[in-house]
Design a protein around this motif. Structure first.
Motif, PDB file in Angstrom:
ATOM      1  N   THR A   1       3.530  -1.020 -12.910  1.00  9.74           N
ATOM      2  CA  THR A   1       3.034   0.351 -12.717  1.00  9.74           C
ATOM      3  C   THR A   1       4.143   1.385 -12.958  1.00  9.74           C
ATOM      4  OG1 THR A   1       3.531   0.305 -10.346  1.00  9.74           O
ATOM      5  CG2 THR A   1       1.351  -0.455 -11.033  1.00  9.74           C
ATOM      6  N   GLY A   2       5.224   0.935 -13.571  1.00  8.36           N
ATOM      7  CA  GLY A   2       6.312   1.851 -13.885  1.00  8.36           C
ATOM      8  C   GLY A   2       7.159   2.243 -12.690  1.00  8.36           C
ATOM      9  N   ARG A   3       7.175   1.405 -11.652  1.00  6.82           N
ATOM     10  CA  ARG A   3       7.948   1.712 -10.457  1.00  6.82           C
ATOM     11  C   ARG A   3       9.052   0.678 -10.273  1.00  6.82           C
ATOM     12  NH1 ARG A   3       3.240   3.133  -6.072  1.00  6.82           N
ATOM     13  NH2 ARG A   3       4.892   4.290  -5.054  1.00  6.82           N
ATOM     14  N   THR A   4      10.006   1.001  -9.423  1.00  4.80           N
ATOM     15  CA  THR A   4      11.075   0.078  -9.084  1.00  4.80           C
ATOM     16  C   THR A   4      11.077  -0.141  -7.574  1.00  4.80           C
ATOM     17  OG1 THR A   4      12.685   1.871  -8.863  1.00  4.80           O
ATOM     18  CG2 THR A   4      12.505   0.814 -11.022  1.00  4.80           C
ATOM     19  N   ILE A   5      11.842  -1.131  -7.143  1.00  8.92           N
ATOM     20  CA  ILE A   5      11.896  -1.420  -5.714  1.00  8.92           C
ATOM     21  C   ILE A   5      13.326  -1.350  -5.206  1.00  8.92           C
ATOM     22  CG2 ILE A   5       9.837  -2.864  -5.744  1.00  8.92           C
ATOM     23  CD1 ILE A   5      11.718  -5.314  -5.552  1.00  8.92           C
ATOM     24  N   GLU A   6      13.429  -1.034  -3.933  1.00  6.57           N
ATOM     25  CA  GLU A   6      14.711  -1.060  -3.221  1.00  6.57           C
ATOM     26  C   GLU A   6      14.552  -2.037  -2.056  1.00  6.57           C
ATOM     27  OE1 GLU A   6      17.102   1.758  -0.052  1.00  6.57           O
ATOM     28  OE2 GLU A   6      15.705   2.687  -1.461  1.00  6.57           O
TER      29      GLU A   6
ATOM     30  N   ALA B   1      -2.455  -5.107  -6.102  1.00  2.00           N
ATOM     31  CA  ALA B   1      -3.255  -4.248  -5.219  1.00  2.00           C
ATOM     32  C   ALA B   1      -2.370  -3.550  -4.201  1.00  2.00           C
ATOM     33  CB  ALA B   1      -4.321  -5.072  -4.512  1.00  2.00           C
ATOM     34  N   ALA B   2      -1.378  -4.259  -3.682  1.00  2.00           N
ATOM     35  CA  ALA B   2      -0.475  -3.661  -2.690  1.00  2.00           C
ATOM     36  C   ALA B   2       0.295  -2.500  -3.286  1.00  2.00           C
ATOM     37  CB  ALA B   2       0.488  -4.723  -2.161  1.00  2.00           C
ATOM     38  N   VAL B   3       0.783  -2.682  -4.496  1.00  2.00           N
ATOM     39  CA  VAL B   3       1.520  -1.605  -5.163  1.00  2.00           C
ATOM     40  C   VAL B   3       0.601  -0.404  -5.384  1.00  2.00           C
ATOM     41  CG1 VAL B   3       2.674  -0.935  -7.315  1.00  2.00           C
ATOM     42  CG2 VAL B   3       3.184  -3.149  -6.254  1.00  2.00           C
ATOM     43  N   LYS B   4      -0.634  -0.677  -5.740  1.00  2.94           N
ATOM     44  CA  LYS B   4      -1.603   0.396  -5.975  1.00  2.94           C
ATOM     45  C   LYS B   4      -1.836   1.211  -4.697  1.00  2.94           C
ATOM     46  CE  LYS B   4      -4.739  -0.617  -8.831  1.00  2.94           C
ATOM     47  NZ  LYS B   4      -5.905  -1.237  -9.504  1.00  2.94           N
ATOM     48  N   LEU B   5      -1.782   0.557  -3.544  1.00  2.00           N
ATOM     49  CA  LEU B   5      -1.998   1.241  -2.266  1.00  2.00           C
ATOM     50  C   LEU B   5      -0.862   2.191  -1.906  1.00  2.00           C
ATOM     51  CD1 LEU B   5      -3.226  -1.827  -0.176  1.00  2.00           C
ATOM     52  CD2 LEU B   5      -4.576   0.228  -0.622  1.00  2.00           C
ATOM     53  N   CYS B   6       0.311   1.972  -2.474  1.00  2.00           N
ATOM     54  CA  CYS B   6       1.531   2.632  -1.991  1.00  2.00           C
ATOM     55  C   CYS B   6       1.664   4.086  -2.424  1.00  2.00           C
ATOM     56  CB  CYS B   6       2.760   1.865  -2.469  1.00  2.00           C
ATOM     57  SG  CYS B   6       2.994   0.288  -1.635  1.00  2.00           S
ATOM     58  N   ALA B   7       1.892   4.943  -1.445  1.00  2.00           N
ATOM     59  CA  ALA B   7       2.317   6.318  -1.710  1.00  2.00           C
ATOM     60  C   ALA B   7       3.786   6.287  -2.141  1.00  2.00           C
ATOM     61  CB  ALA B   7       2.144   7.158  -0.445  1.00  2.00           C
ATOM     62  N   PRO B   8       4.320   7.415  -2.642  1.00  2.00           N
ATOM     63  CA  PRO B   8       5.746   7.431  -3.000  1.00  2.00           C
ATOM     64  C   PRO B   8       6.621   7.011  -1.824  1.00  2.00           C
ATOM     65  CG  PRO B   8       4.648   9.373  -3.866  1.00  2.00           C
ATOM     66  CD  PRO B   8       3.647   8.678  -2.999  1.00  2.00           C
TER      67      PRO B   8
ATOM     68  N   PHE C   1      10.217 -22.261   5.329  1.00  2.00           N
ATOM     69  CA  PHE C   1      10.325 -21.175   6.297  1.00  2.00           C
ATOM     70  C   PHE C   1       9.327 -20.064   5.984  1.00  2.00           C
ATOM     71  CE2 PHE C   1      14.334 -23.370   6.330  1.00  2.00           C
ATOM     72  CZ  PHE C   1      14.679 -23.403   7.674  1.00  2.00           C
ATOM     73  N   ASN C   2       8.854 -19.454   7.046  1.00  3.98           N
ATOM     74  CA  ASN C   2       8.046 -18.229   6.952  1.00  3.98           C
ATOM     75  C   ASN C   2       9.029 -17.065   6.864  1.00  3.98           C
ATOM     76  OD1 ASN C   2       5.502 -16.736   9.143  1.00  3.98           O
ATOM     77  ND2 ASN C   2       6.092 -16.217   7.063  1.00  3.98           N
ATOM     78  N   VAL C   3       8.984 -16.330   5.753  1.00  5.90           N
ATOM     79  CA  VAL C   3       9.936 -15.247   5.533  1.00  5.90           C
ATOM     80  C   VAL C   3       9.214 -13.917   5.389  1.00  5.90           C
ATOM     81  CG1 VAL C   3      11.565 -16.818   4.402  1.00  5.90           C
ATOM     82  CG2 VAL C   3       9.968 -15.480   3.000  1.00  5.90           C
ATOM     83  N   CYS C   4       9.940 -12.855   5.632  1.00  2.00           N
ATOM     84  CA  CYS C   4       9.430 -11.498   5.408  1.00  2.00           C
ATOM     85  C   CYS C   4      10.409 -10.754   4.515  1.00  2.00           C
ATOM     86  CB  CYS C   4       9.262 -10.747   6.726  1.00  2.00           C
ATOM     87  SG  CYS C   4       8.645  -9.043   6.514  1.00  2.00           S
ATOM     88  N   ILE C   5       9.884 -10.184   3.430  1.00  2.00           N
ATOM     89  CA  ILE C   5      10.689  -9.372   2.519  1.00  2.00           C
ATOM     90  C   ILE C   5      10.139  -7.962   2.549  1.00  2.00           C
ATOM     91  CG2 ILE C   5      11.397  -9.033   0.126  1.00  2.00           C
ATOM     92  CD1 ILE C   5      11.010 -12.071  -0.257  1.00  2.00           C
ATOM     93  N   GLU C   6      10.996  -7.010   2.857  1.00  2.00           N
ATOM     94  CA  GLU C   6      10.580  -5.613   2.959  1.00  2.00           C
ATOM     95  C   GLU C   6      11.253  -4.808   1.863  1.00  2.00           C
ATOM     96  OE1 GLU C   6       9.638  -5.311   7.699  1.00  2.00           O
ATOM     97  OE2 GLU C   6      11.726  -5.222   7.076  1.00  2.00           O
ATOM     98  N   VAL C   7      10.432  -4.122   1.068  1.00  2.00           N
ATOM     99  CA  VAL C   7      10.946  -3.322  -0.047  1.00  2.00           C
ATOM    100  C   VAL C   7      10.345  -1.933  -0.005  1.00  2.00           C
ATOM    101  CG1 VAL C   7      11.258  -5.371  -1.491  1.00  2.00           C
ATOM    102  CG2 VAL C   7       9.154  -4.022  -1.676  1.00  2.00           C
ATOM    103  N   ARG C   8      11.095  -0.984  -0.493  1.00  2.00           N
ATOM    104  CA  ARG C   8      10.601   0.387  -0.665  1.00  2.00           C
ATOM    105  C   ARG C   8      10.281   0.598  -2.138  1.00  2.00           C
ATOM    106  NH1 ARG C   8      11.277   4.406   2.749  1.00  2.00           N
ATOM    107  NH2 ARG C   8      13.122   3.392   3.693  1.00  2.00           N
ATOM    108  N   LEU C   9       9.096   1.151  -2.436  1.00  2.00           N
ATOM    109  CA  LEU C   9       8.724   1.432  -3.817  1.00  2.00           C
ATOM    110  C   LEU C   9       9.217   2.817  -4.213  1.00  2.00           C
ATOM    111  CD1 LEU C   9       6.882  -1.073  -3.465  1.00  2.00           C
ATOM    112  CD2 LEU C   9       5.322   0.072  -5.034  1.00  2.00           C
ATOM    113  N   ILE C  10       9.972   2.862  -5.313  1.00  2.00           N
ATOM    114  CA  ILE C  10      10.570   4.117  -5.777  1.00  2.00           C
ATOM    115  C   ILE C  10       9.747   4.639  -6.953  1.00  2.00           C
ATOM    116  CG2 ILE C  10      12.675   5.217  -6.578  1.00  2.00           C
ATOM    117  CD1 ILE C  10      12.886   3.908  -3.820  1.00  2.00           C
TER     118      ILE C  10
END
Length: 333
Positions: A304-309, A267-274, A324-333
Motif C-alpha cells: 500500500t506504499g507504506r513503511t513500518i517502524e 486487511a490490517a494495514v487497510k484499517l490503519c490510520a496514519p 513460542f507465542n510472540v508479539c511484534i508491534e510496528v508503527r505504519l508510516i
C-alpha cells in the motif's frame, strides 16, 4: 517470597482487601503483612493503572517480602507429580492424557476452593472457530462459566469459543498503550478480553470488535452489557471483509490469531490510520522468532506504499517445545 503489594493504613485496609478479593488480585498463598500503622496486602499480579483507580481510599503500590500462608493445603501435598492446568472462572482445565485424572481432579478441587468443575481437554484448539472438546472429570457437568480478570467479567462456554487466562498480563500490557480518543480494532475479538478491558479504560476510546464465530460474538455482546462497555461495537464477520468498512480508522489494530494472522495482514494495514500501531501475534520457532513474521508485515505495508517502524518484538510465552507465542508491534508510516 517477594511480591507486589498494596500498602495501606490499617484503619483503611478492609475496604481495599475486599475490593482486591472481588478483583481476584489478593494472593491468599501469602500472609498479609503488618508493620506499624500499615498493612501490606499481597497481590497475585501487578494490576494496571485503571484497576488501581477503582480501589477505594489512599494506598501505595510497592513490593516486600511475605511469609507463606502456613497450614494451606497445596497440590504438592496430594500429588507426586503436579500436571499443568489452568483455571477459567470456576472451571479447571487439564489435558486428557494426564495420569490418574480422577485423582488430579480431586486434588485440584480440594486445594482450589473456587473450582466447581474439572474438565479434561479431548482435543487441541481446532477448526475455523478455534474451539476445543472437553469431558467432565469432576464436579458440575458444564463448560460455561464467568471469568474475572482485572475487574472485568467474561461469560464463556469453553466448547463454543476460545479463551485463555494465560494472556491476562499481555492484555494488560496492551492496555497501557491505548490513549483517550483513540480507535482500536480487535480483529479476532472472541468473547472480548482485549476489547472490553480497553473500552473500560475510558469512554473516550472507541473499540471495534470483530469475530467470525457466531457463538463468540453472542458471548461478546453479552459481556459488553455485563461490563457496561458501551463504547464497544461488536461485529460478526470475517475480518478481511469487515476491514473494507473501517478503512483508515484504527490507531491500534490487535491481531491475536496465532498461526493464521498473516492471512489478514493486508486487511490490517487497510484499517490503519496514519502512524497506527499493529499488534501482531504469531507462533514461531526458536530459530526464527521474529524475522520472518516481521518481513510479512513489511511486505503487506509496502503493497500500500507504506513503511513500518519496529516498536518492539517480544516473546509472550512458551507454546510448545522450541516454539513460542510472540508479539511484534510496528508503527505504519
Amino acid at each position: 517470597m517477594r511480591k507486589s503489594c498494596i500498602k495501606v493504613l490499617k484503619r483503611e485496609g478492609e475496604p481495599i482487601r475486599r475490593a482486591l478479593l472481588e478483583m481476584d488480585l489478593l494472593d491468599n498463598s501469602a500472609r498479609i503483612g503488618s508493620e506499624g500503622e500499615y498493612l501490606y496486602l499481597p497481590l497475585t499480579e501487578e494490576p494496571p493503572e485503571s484497576e488501581l483507580e477503582e480501589l477505594p481510599g489512599e494506598f501505595e503500590l510497592t513490593e516486600r517480602e511475605f511469609e507463606e500462608q502456613k497450614g494451606q493445603l497445596k497440590l504438592e501435598d496430594l500429588l507426586d507429580d503436579v500436571p499443568h492446568f489452568e483455571v477459567v472462572g470456576d472451571i479447571a482445565l487439564i489435558e486428557d492424557d494426564v495420569a490418574e485424572p480422577d485423582k488430579v481432579a480431586d486434588a485440584i478441587m480440594k486445594v482450589k476452593k473456587n473450582v466447581k468443575t474439572v474438565l479434561a481437554a479431548m482435543s487441541p484448539v481446532e477448526g475455523e472457530f478455534r474451539t476445543r472438546r472437553f469431558r467432565t472429570i469432576a464436579g458440575e457437568n458444564r463448560t460455561s462459566t464467568v471469568h474475572k480478570e482485572y475487574g472485568c467479567r467474561y461469560y464463556i462456554d469453553l466448547e463454543r469459543a476460545y479463551f485463555t487466562p494465560r494472556l491476562a498480563t499481555e492484555r494488560s500490557r496492551i492496555l497501557t498503550q491505548i490513549k483517550d480518543g483513540q480507535t482500536v480494532v480487535d480483529m479476532f475479538a472472541g468473547v472480548g478480553p482485549y476489547s472490553i478491558m480497553i473500552a473500560k479504560k475510558s469512554p473516550e476510546i472507541r473499540v471495534i470488535a470483530i469475530d467470525k464465530n457466531p457463538d463468540a460474538v453472542e458471548f461478546l455482546r453479552h459481556n459488553v452489557e455485563l461490563n457496561s462497555a458501551t463504547n464497544v461495537k461488536a461485529i460478526e464477520g470475517d475480518a478481511n471483509i469487515e476491514a473494507e468498512k473501517f478503512a483508515s480508522v484504527a490507531d491500534h489494530v490487535i491481531m491475536n490469531l496465532p498461526h493464521n494472522a498473516n492471512e489478514f495482514l493486508d486487511a490490517a494495514v487497510k484499517l490503519c490510520a496514519p502512524n497506527a500501531i499493529i499488534h501482531y501475534y504469531d507462533i514461531t520457532h526458536e530459530d526464527d522468532l521474529f524475522e520472518s513474521s516481521l518481513k510479512l508485515i513489511e511486505e503487506a505495508a509496502e503493497r500500500t506504499g507504506r513503511t513500518i517502524e519496529l516498536i518492539e518484538a517480544r516473546v509472550v510465552r512458551s507454546y510448545a517445545p522450541h516454539q513460542f507465542n510472540v508479539c511484534i508491534e510496528v508503527r505504519l508510516i
